[in-house]
Design an enzyme around this catalytic site. Structure first.
Site, short mmCIF file in Angstrom:
data_model
loop_
_atom_site.label_atom_id
_atom_site.label_comp_id
_atom_site.label_asym_id
_atom_site.label_seq_id
_atom_site.Cartn_x
_atom_site.Cartn_y
_atom_site.Cartn_z
CG ASP A 1 -25.27 -31.06 -9.70
OD1 ASP A 1 -23.92 -31.44 -9.96
OD2 ASP A 1 -25.26 -29.28 -9.85
CG HIS B 1 -28.44 -30.42 -14.54
ND1 HIS B 1 -27.92 -29.20 -15.33
CD2 HIS B 1 -28.74 -30.11 -13.52
CE1 HIS B 1 -27.76 -28.34 -14.54
NE2 HIS B 1 -28.10 -28.93 -13.13
ZN LIG Z 1 -29.57 -29.31 -9.06
#
Ligand SMILES: [Zn+2]
Length: 229
Positions: free
Chosen positions: A39, A186
């Site tokens: 992400d 991430h």
């Molecule tokens: Zn996020």
């Protein structure tokens, strides 16, 4: 009491059923496959993540922010060139759990549409998978996403933002390997500890007999319909 329970059960069944086609946080429990998702990118860790994925021959799903695709289009293009799956993480990172302004629905619609348009314009990709920032999954959010042709994908496990050692993080990720797992990580990270064990983690997943696939493959999803941008 029984009547109340029955009514509640009917409402719950209806809600679960109506959301089942739009919202997922896990794959099918009978299938020995997992998905890796990244992400907030493209970001400072994307290049290294791509190197590791290439080295291990893994395809992952990247939920990109429109604002990041705009500011770092070159890196985003590398993700596409490596044949990974692209999903939307909306335009900017608004937390709709704490967003109190009256125009919440409109703000969601705009954020989804903006990201969809930027990803299409800059990368040539039609997105139909999305993840709200902070995993927002309230019914009105799912409804807005569904209307724009999106499936909303959360995760079964993720903690790479937490303030723990890389070693402890690695152990927790490893313990969360299960059928249908969707791992959240991430590539615009608060820390980059994930990079220290991502390669080993991929090996460990495979050593346990799991196949690593994209989210659409894990969930057997295809684009619902073409939407006007
Ligand atoms: Zn996020």
């Amino acid at each position: 009491m029984k009547k109340i329970n029955t009514v509640f059960t009917i409402i719950c069944l209806f809600a679960c059923f109506s959301n089942a086609k739009t919202f997922y946080a896990n794959g099918y429990p009978e299938v020995k496959k997992v998905a890796l998702t990244f992400d907030d990118g493209p970001g400072k860790a994307t290049k290294r993540v791509l190197e590791i994925l290439k080295e291990k021959n893994v395809k992952a799903t990247f939920f990109m922010l429109g604002i990041r695709v705009e500011s770092d289009t070159e890196t985003a293009k590398k993700v596409v060139a490596d044949d990974h799956e692209i999903g939307s993480h909306t335009y900017e990172h608004v937390n709709f759990y704490s967003y109190k302004v009256d125009d919440k629905i409109r703000k969601m619609e705009r954020g989804i549409l903006q990201a969809k348009k930027i990803i299409k314009d800059k990368l040539g990709v039609d997105t139909y998978l999305m993840r709200f920032p902070y995993g927002y999954s309230k019914p009105e959010g799912l409804e807005v996403a569904q209307k724009q042709g999106y499936y909303v994908i959360n995760w079964s496990f993720g903690m790479d933002w937490e303030n723990v050692s890389a070693q402890e993080m690695h152990i927790k990720y490893k313990q969360a390997i299960k059928n249908g797992a969707i791992f959240l990580m991430h590539d615009l990270p608060k820390n980059d500890k994930i990079l220290s064990f991502l390669g080993d983690f991929i090996d460990e997943i495979r050593a346990e007999g799991y196949e690593i696939v994209t989210v659409s493959e894990l969930l057997n999803l295809k684009q619902k319909y073409q939407t006007e941008i």
